[in-house]
Scaffold this active site. Structure first.
Site, PDB file in Angstrom:
ATOM      1  N   ASP A   1      58.097  39.986  35.807  1.00  0.00           N
ATOM      2  CA  ASP A   1      56.723  39.864  36.269  1.00  0.00           C
ATOM      3  C   ASP A   1      56.084  41.244  36.132  1.00  0.00           C
ATOM      4  OD1 ASP A   1      54.335  39.730  37.575  1.00  0.00           O
ATOM      5  OD2 ASP A   1      55.096  38.666  39.336  1.00  0.00           O
TER       6      ASP A   1
ATOM      7  N   TYR B   1      56.418  39.698  44.947  1.00  0.00           N
ATOM      8  CA  TYR B   1      55.307  38.743  44.975  1.00  0.00           C
ATOM      9  C   TYR B   1      55.019  38.283  43.558  1.00  0.00           C
ATOM     10  CZ  TYR B   1      50.610  36.834  45.860  1.00  0.00           C
ATOM     11  OH  TYR B   1      49.510  36.021  45.964  1.00  0.00           O
TER      12      TYR B   1
ATOM     13  N   LYS C   1      46.112  41.555  36.214  1.00  0.00           N
ATOM     14  CA  LYS C   1      45.519  42.857  36.550  1.00  0.00           C
ATOM     15  C   LYS C   1      44.966  43.613  35.327  1.00  0.00           C
ATOM     16  CE  LYS C   1      47.494  42.714  41.045  1.00  0.00           C
ATOM     17  NZ  LYS C   1      48.725  42.055  41.436  1.00  0.00           N
TER      18      LYS C   1
HETATM   19  C1  LIG Z   1      49.027  40.583  41.843  1.00  0.00           C
HETATM   20  C2  LIG Z   1      50.349  40.032  41.441  1.00  0.00           C
HETATM   21  C3  LIG Z   1      50.527  38.675  41.130  1.00  0.00           C
HETATM   22  C4  LIG Z   1      49.440  37.667  41.345  1.00  0.00           C
HETATM   23  O1  LIG Z   1      48.343  37.874  40.532  1.00  0.00           O
HETATM   24  P1  LIG Z   1      46.928  37.206  40.971  1.00  0.00           P
HETATM   25  O2  LIG Z   1      46.038  37.561  39.827  1.00  0.00           O
HETATM   26  O3  LIG Z   1      46.553  37.843  42.258  1.00  0.00           O
HETATM   27  O4  LIG Z   1      47.145  35.749  41.097  1.00  0.00           O
HETATM   28  C5  LIG Z   1      51.742  38.284  40.645  1.00  0.00           C
HETATM   29  N1  LIG Z   1      52.755  39.148  40.477  1.00  0.00           N
HETATM   30  C6  LIG Z   1      52.626  40.445  40.771  1.00  0.00           C
HETATM   31  C7  LIG Z   1      53.765  41.377  40.557  1.00  0.00           C
HETATM   32  C8  LIG Z   1      51.430  40.922  41.293  1.00  0.00           C
HETATM   33  O5  LIG Z   1      51.334  42.217  41.635  1.00  0.00           O
END
Ligand SMILES: *Cc1c(COP(=O)(O)O)cnc(C)c1O
Length: 428
Positions: free
Chosen positions: A238, A143, A266
């Site tokens: 990411d 994601y 985060k």
């Molecule tokens: C949570 C997450 C996102 C998205 O971040 P948001 O602040 O919710 O838009 C993108 N990449 C990873 C790996 C994530 O865990």
């Protein structure tokens, strides 16, 4: 026991689609009524009915030192009196950028945005602008936020709702997103061979956290690095989950693999809405206003968000022992869970790296999205609710990682393990 939450959910559904502002909170994957929270401190959350929970999501990662961490709360209070936003630059933005550039390997510059989604969206745009190519590769079950181009085989949130292709994402956008199974290097090599000089980037969660926690198999990330080098493709890590969690310098540091661009979210905002994209000057200076790849944000680098993140990151930077303690606590919990599941006679597979982990009820290793999907996720549902009743708040989906906080004590971990034993015996 949950009567106020039930009432609040009923009210919420009248004015908020599905009653929540982000889908996983709705408990669709595990069934039942989402618990509405009122406050939290350290390792514990308290819901609207006054129930206490030991927290294993920690706002999906940011609360790595526990909720309402005193220095962060104080810093926010102080800075709020100076104004909550200027729309003009501040020294604080330089300080957090300098701090992060000092913590994370292979980055020289960083651009602050307001979410992980924005960070990943910007990273892809930058990679496209930099390489002059349109396509990119992502992995099934990973994601990278909810921007159009990423909503193809997009992991937890989408998987939880059983959505195959997302209405609103046009076929023309989706066709530039190529997907391969996680940990499957030959599949990536094939995509690269089939699309010569067309791939701008490979974006990957270096330790996947959005299909449960899935570790990169030996050679997988190394292989991606080589493939990118050989084909002038940018490798984007990411690190929205892994950044500042697996180590001060994130997955790049702990795994010893260099990414060309890194995205954060985060933890970087300590619970405030923050994301960032970072990399070497040579690539980063393609972003506006230094370069032509446009990106902007009215509230980017917001002072309250910056002081929250800066205060938390400084603590993590100055106290490497935190990572050792998180590792020890996570190891202790995993050992206890294994005993609890083993003594109840259920088959399980627990994945863990540092303070990220997940338990899958399967007798085979969980290495990608299809193995995660094949586990006994019905049993996870019942386990989730049995744990909730016993005061332990797990992620409300088998496709999410558990995140440890350093506020957890041995007593909390023992209570969790005891709850897991009792829960399993009650439901198996
Ligand atoms: C949570 C997450 C996102 C998205 O971040 P948001 O602040 O919710 O838009 C993108 N990449 C990873 C790996 C994530 O865990």
């Amino acid at each position: 026991m949950y009567s106020k939450s039930e009432m609040l959910f009923g009210r919420a559904k009248q004015v908020i689609p599905g009653g929540v502002n982000s889908p996983v909170r709705a408990f669709k994957s595990v069934g039942g009524i989402p618990v509405f929270m009122e406050r939290a401190k350290g390792a514990y959350m308290y819901d609207a009915d006054g129930n206490q929970y030991i927290d294993y999501i920690n706002s999906w990662g940011p609360m790595i030192l526990g909720h309402a961490y005193e220095p962060v709360v104080k810093a926010i209070q102080e800075y709020a009196t100076y104004s909550t936003s200027f729309g003009a630059p501040t020294e604080l933005e330089i300080k957090i950028a300098e701090l992060i550039v000092g913590m994370v390997p292979n980055i020289e510059m960083i651009r602050m945005v307001n979410s992980g989604t924005e960070a990943c969206m910007t990273a892809i745009r930058l990679a496209r602008g930099y390489t002059g190519r349109n396509k990119f590769i992502k992995f099934e079950g990973c994601y990278h936020g909810h921007a159009d181009a990423f909503l193809v085989s997009a992991g937890s949130g989408v998987a939880t709702l059983g959505i195959q292709s997302v209405p609103g994402v046009t076929a023309t956008v989706a066709q530039d997103t190529l997907t391969a199974p996680y940990n499957n290097l030959p599949a990536v090599e094939q995509l690269v061979a089939e699309n010569p000089d067309e791939i701008a980037a490979i974006i990957v969660e270096p330790v996947a956290g959005n299909m449960g926690c899935i570790l990169p198999q030996p050679g997988f990330l190394e292989g991606l690095r080589q493939l990118c080098d050989a084909n002038n493709i940018l490798l984007i890590f990411d690190e929205v989950m892994t950044g500042f969690r697996l180590a001060r310098g994130g997955a790049q540091e702990i795994l010893g693999i260099r990414a060309d661009l890194v995205t954060f979210g985060k933890i970087i905002g300590a619970g405030m809405p923050v994301g960032a994209v970072a990399g070497p000057k040579e690539i980063m200076e393609h972003l506006a206003p230094a370069g032509k790849v446009y990106q902007a944000g009215t509230l980017s680098g917001n002072p309250i968000a910056m002081i929250a993140g800066y205060t938390l990151l400084q603590t993590l930077n100055d106290n490497p022992i935190i990572y050792q303690q998180l590792q020890e606590k996570s190891d202790y919990l995993v050992k206890g869970l294994k005993e609890a599941f083993g003594s109840a006679g259920v088959v399980y597979s627990i994945n863990q790296m540092g303070s990220m982990l997940s338990a899958h009820f399967a007798e085979y290793p969980i290495v990608d999205f299809s193995s995660a999907s094949g586990a006994n996720n019905e049993l996870f549902k019942r386990f989730f609710h049995a744990m909730l009743e016993r005061g332990v708040y797990l992620p409300p989906s088998a496709f999410e990682s558990w995140f440890m906080s350093n506020a957890l004590t041995t007593e909390d971990l023992d209570a969790t393990i005891a709850a897991a034993k009792a829960a399993m015996n009650a439901i198996k």
